[in-house]
Design an enzyme around this catalytic site. Structure first.
Site, PDB file in Angstrom:
ATOM      1  N   LYS A  66       0.883  -1.242   0.029  1.00 62.88           N
ATOM      2  CA  LYS A  66      -0.010  -0.102  -0.002  1.00 62.88           C
ATOM      3  C   LYS A  66       0.914   1.286   0.026  1.00 62.88           C
ATOM      4  CE  LYS A  66      -2.462  -0.448   3.727  1.00 62.88           C
ATOM      5  NZ  LYS A  66      -1.896  -1.895   4.239  1.00 62.88           N
ATOM      6  N   ARG A  91      11.561  -6.982   5.417  1.00 68.36           N
ATOM      7  CA  ARG A  91      11.198  -5.499   5.043  1.00 68.36           C
ATOM      8  C   ARG A  91      12.141  -4.682   5.708  1.00 68.36           C
ATOM      9  NH1 ARG A  91       5.419  -2.885   5.190  1.00 68.36           N
ATOM     10  NH2 ARG A  91       5.490  -2.873   7.311  1.00 68.36           N
ATOM     11  N   ARG A 110      11.392  -1.972  10.928  1.00 67.07           N
ATOM     12  CA  ARG A 110      10.290  -1.336  11.819  1.00 67.07           C
ATOM     13  C   ARG A 110      10.223  -2.332  12.844  1.00 67.07           C
ATOM     14  NH1 ARG A 110       5.336   0.156   7.882  1.00 67.07           N
ATOM     15  NH2 ARG A 110       4.276  -1.117   9.986  1.00 67.07           N
TER      16      ARG A 110
HETATM   17  P1  ADP Z   1       0.896  -1.901   8.021  1.00 68.23           P
HETATM   18  O1  ADP Z   1       0.196  -1.463   6.927  1.00 68.23           O
HETATM   19  O2  ADP Z   1       1.932  -2.478   7.449  1.00 68.23           O
HETATM   20  O3  ADP Z   1       0.414  -2.665   9.083  1.00 68.23           O
HETATM   21  P2  ADP Z   1       1.070   0.831   8.824  1.00 68.23           P
HETATM   22  O4  ADP Z   1       2.208   1.818   8.693  1.00 68.23           O
HETATM   23  O5  ADP Z   1      -0.280   1.255   7.934  1.00 68.23           O
HETATM   24  O6  ADP Z   1       1.343  -0.577   8.408  1.00 68.23           O
HETATM   25  O7  ADP Z   1       0.609   1.110  10.375  1.00 68.23           O
HETATM   26  C1  ADP Z   1       1.251   0.684  11.446  1.00 68.23           C
HETATM   27  C2  ADP Z   1       0.572   0.356  12.727  1.00 68.23           C
HETATM   28  O8  ADP Z   1      -0.136   1.854  13.196  1.00 68.23           O
HETATM   29  C3  ADP Z   1      -0.858  -0.257  12.677  1.00 68.23           C
HETATM   30  O9  ADP Z   1      -0.389  -1.662  12.955  1.00 68.23           O
HETATM   31  C4  ADP Z   1      -1.476   0.186  13.889  1.00 68.23           C
HETATM   32  O10 ADP Z   1      -1.009   0.015  15.220  1.00 68.23           O
HETATM   33  C5  ADP Z   1      -1.324   1.859  13.706  1.00 68.23           C
HETATM   34  N1  ADP Z   1      -2.288   2.197  12.708  1.00 68.23           N
HETATM   35  C6  ADP Z   1      -2.026   2.748  11.641  1.00 68.23           C
HETATM   36  N2  ADP Z   1      -3.461   3.145  10.825  1.00 68.23           N
HETATM   37  C7  ADP Z   1      -4.382   2.860  11.917  1.00 68.23           C
HETATM   38  C8  ADP Z   1      -5.798   3.092  11.935  1.00 68.23           C
HETATM   39  N3  ADP Z   1      -6.400   3.696  10.960  1.00 68.23           N
HETATM   40  N4  ADP Z   1      -6.482   2.951  13.052  1.00 68.23           N
HETATM   41  C9  ADP Z   1      -5.652   2.368  14.144  1.00 68.23           C
HETATM   42  N5  ADP Z   1      -4.308   2.017  14.141  1.00 68.23           N
HETATM   43  C10 ADP Z   1      -3.515   2.390  12.998  1.00 68.23           C
END
Ligand code: ADP
Ligand code: ZN
Length: 209
Positions: free
Chosen positions: A13, A122, A153
């Protein structure tokens, strides 16, 4: 154009959102990136989010929804935006509908087995924000784009990855049916070379390149 990107963690994404937002000239708004920045800077939002993110859980809606709502009200979102990582639950989707209506929702689909391999290999560049897979790096520690030292990460460890996938299946995956019912969903196969996935997304959005 107001866009939402859906897909499991590791679907690509973030990579695709960067390409597509640039092609369309709209800001790329990643809730994950916003939280990581807030954590680095030690802001109140960052402090609240950390424990959840470290465990692979969703950050509470009270924090997340307010943060997104504020961000979308900024000047650069006037002509559209690309939301990456939000909404992640039906509750968040309903909240979004209350302050902004997406024009299209792209779902990037990838099978779980592939996701685990992608996430555990990653690496991330804290300097230029690039994301890479170890299988494609000459040196696992050096950013091929800017030469900075790569990091992993904190939430890309096996236990947290498993939690993130189960949260995805329980809370986020129902959003594809939700947006399909509204006639907004575009399905894209994410298990293909990066450039082809980008081309498919732009085609699905009927954007000439
Ligand atoms: P990925 O899609 O690889 O899991 P992201 O960078 O999108 O990683 O998100 C990392 C973390 O940030 C998620 O596991 C969650 O804990 C938090 N997070 C991101 N977006 C949201 C959301 N819309 N609602 C709640 N927590 C979120
Ligand atoms: Zn770099």
């Amino acid at each position: 154009m107001k866009l939402v990107f859906l897909g499991p963690p590791g679907a690509g994404k973030g990579t695709q959102a960067a390409v597509v937002s640039q092609a369309l000239g709209i800001p790329h708004i990643s809730t994950g990136d916003m939280f990581r920045k807030a954590m680095r800077e030690g802001t109140p939002t960052g402090l609240k989010a950390k424990a959840y993110i470290d465990q692979g859980k969703l950050v509470p809606d009270s924090v997340t929804i307010e943060m997104v709502k504020e961000r979308l009200s900024e000047e650069d979102c006037k002509n559209g935006y690309l939301l990456d990582g939000f909404p992640r639950s039906l509750y968040q989707a309903e909240a979004l509908a209350g302050f902004s209506q997406p024009d299209a929702v792209v779902n990037i689909a990838v099978a779980d087995e592939k996701l685990i391999a992608r996430l555990s290999g990653r690496r991330f560049c804290p300097k230029c924000n690039g994301t890479f897979h170890v299988s494609r790096l000459a040196d696992e520690k050096i950013c091929p784009d800017c030469g900075a030292e790569l990091v992993q990460r904190a939430d890309d460890n096996p236990a947290t990855i498993a939690n993130r996938l189960s949260v995805y299946h329980e809370q986020t995956s129902p959003l594809t049916a939700y947006y399909a019912q509204k006639g907004l969903l575009k399905e894209v196969d994410g298990d293909r070379p990066m450039g082809q996935v980008s081309a498919d997304i732009l085609k699905a959005l009927a954007v000439e390149v």
